[in-house]
Design a protein around this motif. Structure first.
Motif, PDB file in Angstrom:
ATOM      1  N   SER A  37      -0.977  -1.129   0.337  1.00 51.61           N
ATOM      2  CA  SER A  37      -1.700  -2.124   1.153  1.00 51.61           C
ATOM      3  C   SER A  37      -0.912  -3.421   1.359  1.00 51.61           C
ATOM      4  O   SER A  37      -1.037  -4.056   2.403  1.00 51.61           O
ATOM      5  CB  SER A  37      -3.070  -2.427   0.564  1.00 51.61           C
ATOM      6  OG  SER A  37      -2.935  -3.041  -0.699  1.00 51.61           O
ATOM      7  N   THR A  38      -0.105  -3.821   0.395  1.00 60.86           N
ATOM      8  CA  THR A  38       0.663  -5.062   0.528  1.00 60.86           C
ATOM      9  C   THR A  38       2.137  -4.809   0.848  1.00 60.86           C
ATOM     10  O   THR A  38       2.949  -5.728   0.819  1.00 60.86           O
ATOM     11  CB  THR A  38       0.559  -5.904  -0.759  1.00 60.86           C
ATOM     12  OG1 THR A  38       1.072  -5.141  -1.859  1.00 60.86           O
ATOM     13  CG2 THR A  38      -0.878  -6.315  -1.030  1.00 60.86           C
ATOM     14  N   THR A  39       2.463  -3.565   1.148  1.00 59.43           N
ATOM     15  CA  THR A  39       3.842  -3.195   1.458  1.00 59.43           C
ATOM     16  C   THR A  39       4.040  -3.145   2.969  1.00 59.43           C
ATOM     17  O   THR A  39       3.216  -2.590   3.682  1.00 59.43           O
ATOM     18  CB  THR A  39       4.165  -1.799   0.868  1.00 59.43           C
ATOM     19  OG1 THR A  39       3.901  -1.828  -0.533  1.00 59.43           O
ATOM     20  CG2 THR A  39       5.613  -1.422   1.114  1.00 59.43           C
TER      21      THR A  39
END
Length: 97
Positions: A37-39
């Motif tokens: 999700s934060t990549t």
């Protein structure tokens, strides 16, 4: 620097190309999406096998990126070069366990 993430499909009902994910596999695919999700992801490439596509659909939907189907499902793309078979892939990648 570009990064390539290689992910094996989530738990499937079988190894046939039309095998779908199990209930556990669907949960794993959502967890995979949460993990990334934060990549920053620019492309999602999948084999044409149903289990592989289903594994990356949650990431695709969250990132709003179309899944590209690899027309060479028995080859791996590493730094723009197609390598056939896992033996060749291992020579060109660091494998984490």
């Amino acid at each position: 620097m570009k990064k390539i993430y290689v992910v094996r499909h989530c738990e499937a009902q079988g190894q046939d190309s039309n095998s779908k994910l199990t209930e556990k596999g669907l949960i794993q695919s959502k967890s995979l999406s949460d993990f990334f999700s934060t990549t920053r992801i620019n492309r999602i490439i999948s084999s044409p096998y149903i289990r592989a596509i289903q594994s990356v659909v949650p990431i695709s939907e969250e990132k709003n990126i179309k899944v590209e189907i690899n027309v060479y499902p028995n080859a791996y793309l590493v730094q723009g070069i197609y390598l056939t078979g896992l033996k060749n892939l291992k020579k060109h990648m660091k494998i984490w366990t």
